[in-house]
Design an enzyme around this catalytic site. Structure first.
Site, short mmCIF file in Angstrom:
data_model
loop_
_atom_site.label_atom_id
_atom_site.label_comp_id
_atom_site.label_asym_id
_atom_site.label_seq_id
_atom_site.Cartn_x
_atom_site.Cartn_y
_atom_site.Cartn_z
N PRO A 12 0.79 -1.23 0.00
CA PRO A 12 0.00 0.00 0.00
C PRO A 12 0.83 1.28 0.00
CG PRO A 12 -0.17 -1.16 2.11
CD PRO A 12 0.50 -2.09 1.15
N ASN A 13 0.33 2.21 -0.81
CA ASN A 13 0.86 3.58 -0.94
C ASN A 13 2.14 3.68 -1.75
OD1 ASN A 13 -1.23 4.94 0.63
ND2 ASN A 13 -0.37 3.86 2.38
N ARG A 20 5.71 12.26 -2.67
CA ARG A 20 5.75 12.77 -1.29
C ARG A 20 6.90 12.10 -0.56
NH1 ARG A 20 0.62 11.05 1.53
NH2 ARG A 20 2.11 11.17 3.21
N TYR A 25 11.85 8.09 1.13
CA TYR A 25 11.72 7.01 0.15
C TYR A 25 12.48 7.24 -1.15
CZ TYR A 25 8.08 5.64 3.41
OH TYR A 25 7.40 5.28 4.54
N ASN A 76 7.96 -6.02 -1.13
CA ASN A 76 7.91 -4.85 -0.26
C ASN A 76 6.45 -4.70 0.16
OD1 ASN A 76 7.90 -2.45 1.11
ND2 ASN A 76 9.05 -1.30 -0.43
N ALA A 79 3.32 -1.05 4.68
CA ALA A 79 2.83 -1.07 6.07
C ALA A 79 2.34 -2.45 6.50
CB ALA A 79 1.72 -0.04 6.24
N ASP A 89 1.15 -15.97 6.57
CA ASP A 89 0.61 -17.32 6.33
C ASP A 89 0.74 -17.70 4.86
OD1 ASP A 89 0.04 -17.68 9.00
OD2 ASP A 89 -2.10 -17.23 8.81
N GLU A 100 12.75 -9.95 1.20
CA GLU A 100 12.02 -8.78 1.72
C GLU A 100 12.83 -7.53 1.40
OE1 GLU A 100 11.40 -9.02 5.93
OE2 GLU A 100 10.49 -7.03 6.05
N HIS A 102 12.87 -3.14 1.55
CA HIS A 102 12.32 -1.85 1.96
C HIS A 102 13.22 -0.75 1.43
CE1 HIS A 102 9.44 -3.76 4.57
NE2 HIS A 102 10.41 -4.53 5.00
N SER A 104 13.36 2.37 2.70
CA SER A 104 13.95 3.00 3.89
C SER A 104 14.49 1.90 4.81
CB SER A 104 12.88 3.82 4.62
OG SER A 104 11.88 2.96 5.17
N ARG A 109 13.59 3.99 12.22
CA ARG A 109 12.34 4.77 12.27
C ARG A 109 11.52 4.40 13.51
NH1 ARG A 109 9.68 4.45 6.54
NH2 ARG A 109 8.54 6.20 7.42
N ARG A 113 7.72 0.06 13.40
CA ARG A 113 8.25 -0.48 12.13
C ARG A 113 9.39 -1.48 12.37
NH1 ARG A 113 6.00 3.05 8.22
NH2 ARG A 113 5.66 5.12 9.11
O1 CA2 Z 1 10.71 1.62 3.34
C1 CA2 Z 1 9.85 0.93 2.81
O2 CA2 Z 1 9.95 0.48 1.66
C2 CA2 Z 1 8.54 0.67 3.55
O3 CA2 Z 1 8.10 -0.64 3.24
C3 CA2 Z 1 7.56 1.71 3.05
C4 CA2 Z 1 6.23 1.68 3.79
C5 CA2 Z 1 6.42 1.70 5.31
O4 CA2 Z 1 5.17 1.54 5.95
C6 CA2 Z 1 7.38 0.62 5.76
O5 CA2 Z 1 7.57 0.76 7.16
C7 CA2 Z 1 8.72 0.75 5.07
C8 CA2 Z 1 5.35 2.88 3.41
C9 CA2 Z 1 5.17 3.10 1.94
C10 CA2 Z 1 4.47 4.41 1.77
O6 CA2 Z 1 4.87 4.98 0.55
C11 CA2 Z 1 4.71 6.30 0.36
C12 CA2 Z 1 5.18 6.79 -0.82
C13 CA2 Z 1 5.08 8.12 -1.09
C14 CA2 Z 1 4.49 8.97 -0.18
C15 CA2 Z 1 4.02 8.46 0.99
C16 CA2 Z 1 4.12 7.12 1.27
#
Ligand code: CA2
Length: 144
Positions: A12-13, A20, A25, A76, A79, A89, A100, A102, A104, A109, A113
């Site tokens: 997600p996201n 942003r 990121y 990836n 969240a 599962d 896996e 990420h 970041s 953080r 997380r």
């Molecule tokens: O660092 C990563 O790749 C994460 O998987 C990114 C997730 C975060 O919840 C993990 O803890 C670490 C969040 C992705 C959100 O992506 C966005 C992209 C642009 C603007 C806002 C959020």
């Protein structure tokens, strides 16, 4: 690797990348990361299936698809990494290697997380290296 196709799943996201929070990121969009993955996979004679979903169930379905025809999974889960027993599962039903990734470094953080359900089923973990982490994961699978 037994099958030359790799699934690359994004949670997600991550469709908002580049729009942003570039300080966390990076500046790459998800399309940029897909292009990097395609180039890296091709250099190793592999093909990829690159997907993103904001829905937990869609990610579970995609992980289940990996049970045949895929030689590895790069995940990836965003969240859902920190919350989803359903994804864990599904991962546990796979026999192919799971990496896996990420962008970041979640360990630098917030404390919530620091725990990953995905890690319990992952062969390896790459974090904090931005988009390059995806390319490194492909290289690792190519050599596995
Ligand atoms: O660092 C990563 O790749 C994460 O998987 C990114 C997730 C975060 O919840 C993990 O803890 C670490 C969040 C992705 C959100 O992506 C966005 C992209 C642009 C603007 C806002 C959020």
């Amino acid at each position: 690797m037994s099958a030359a196709r790799i699934m690359i799943l994004n949670g997600p996201n991550l469709n908002l990348l580049g729009m942003r929070e570039p300080e966390i990121y990076g500046k790459d969009t998800l399309a940029d990361i897909q292009a990097l993955c395609e180039k890296t996979a091709e250099a190793h004679g592999l093909s990829i299936d690159f997907r993103q979903s904001n829905l937990e169930g869609e990610l579970v379905n995609a992980i289940q698809e990996c049970r045949s025809g895929y030689g590895g999974l790069i995940l990836n889960a965003a969240a859902f990494t920190h919350t989803s027993v359903a994804i864990l599962d599904a991962l546990k039903t796979l026999t192919i290697p799971v990496i896996e990734v990420h962008l970041s470094n979640p360990h630098r953080r917030e404390e919530f997380r620091h725990h990953s359900f995905v890690s319990l089923a992952a062969r390896g973990i790459i974090c904090g290296l931005g988009a390059k982490g995806y390319a490194l994961a492909i290289e690792a699978l190519a050599k596995s």
